[in-house]
Design a protein around this motif. Sequence first.
Motif, PDB file in Angstrom:
ATOM      1  N   MET A  26       0.828  -1.202   0.000  1.00 51.95           N
ATOM      2  CA  MET A  26       0.000   0.000   0.000  1.00 51.95           C
ATOM      3  C   MET A  26       0.868   1.260   0.000  1.00 51.95           C
ATOM      4  N   GLU A  27       1.979   1.241   0.737  1.00 50.88           N
ATOM      5  CA  GLU A  27       2.890   2.392   0.762  1.00 50.88           C
ATOM      6  C   GLU A  27       3.513   2.609  -0.615  1.00 50.88           C
ATOM      7  N   CYS A  29       2.189   1.745  -3.472  1.00 53.41           N
ATOM      8  CA  CYS A  29       1.119   2.255  -4.335  1.00 53.41           C
ATOM      9  C   CYS A  29       0.917   3.753  -4.106  1.00 53.41           C
ATOM     10  N   ARG A  30       0.915   4.178  -2.837  1.00 50.64           N
ATOM     11  CA  ARG A  30       0.773   5.613  -2.545  1.00 50.64           C
ATOM     12  C   ARG A  30       1.924   6.397  -3.154  1.00 50.64           C
ATOM     13  N   HIS A  31       3.123   5.850  -3.046  1.00 55.64           N
ATOM     14  CA  HIS A  31       4.301   6.528  -3.595  1.00 55.64           C
ATOM     15  C   HIS A  31       4.180   6.689  -5.112  1.00 55.64           C
ATOM     16  N   ARG A  33       1.361   6.805  -6.707  1.00 55.68           N
ATOM     17  CA  ARG A  33       0.062   7.428  -6.969  1.00 55.68           C
ATOM     18  C   ARG A  33      -0.882   6.499  -7.734  1.00 55.68           C
ATOM     19  N   THR A  35      -3.893   3.278  -7.019  1.00 48.23           N
ATOM     20  CA  THR A  35      -4.645   2.490  -6.053  1.00 48.23           C
ATOM     21  C   THR A  35      -4.106   1.069  -6.113  1.00 48.23           C
TER      22      THR A  35
END
Length: 113
Positions: A26-27, A29-31, A33, A35
């Motif tokens: 998840m981290e 994916c956030r990095h 940008r 989902t």
Amino acid sequence: MASVKPPKKSETIEIRLSHEAKAAFMERCRHERLTASEAIRLFIDDQLDPRAPPRRRRAVSWRILAASVAGAVFGLGAAAPSFAWATQNTRPVFDQLDRNHDGVLSYEEFRTR
């Protein structure tokens, strides 16, 4: 001309993994940008057709960029009169409020204005 809609995403895959692996994924994916669903779909698409060029979601949509620029322009336009007033010479007003002329406006001096 009618636009062609992509097929609906109605199928799911359930996977089990450790909390640490999920948090790291998840981290990442956030990095990037993305989902989690987008990242997994991109991986599956790449596995099904590895010769296809990699697809990526645009990092910043032009609509978001245009709205940001418009907001900045209107925001600065609304604040411009207050900037202009702040640059006027306000020393005479301060001197009038500073009754003991010590260069500091106390609460009592402010209250008796």
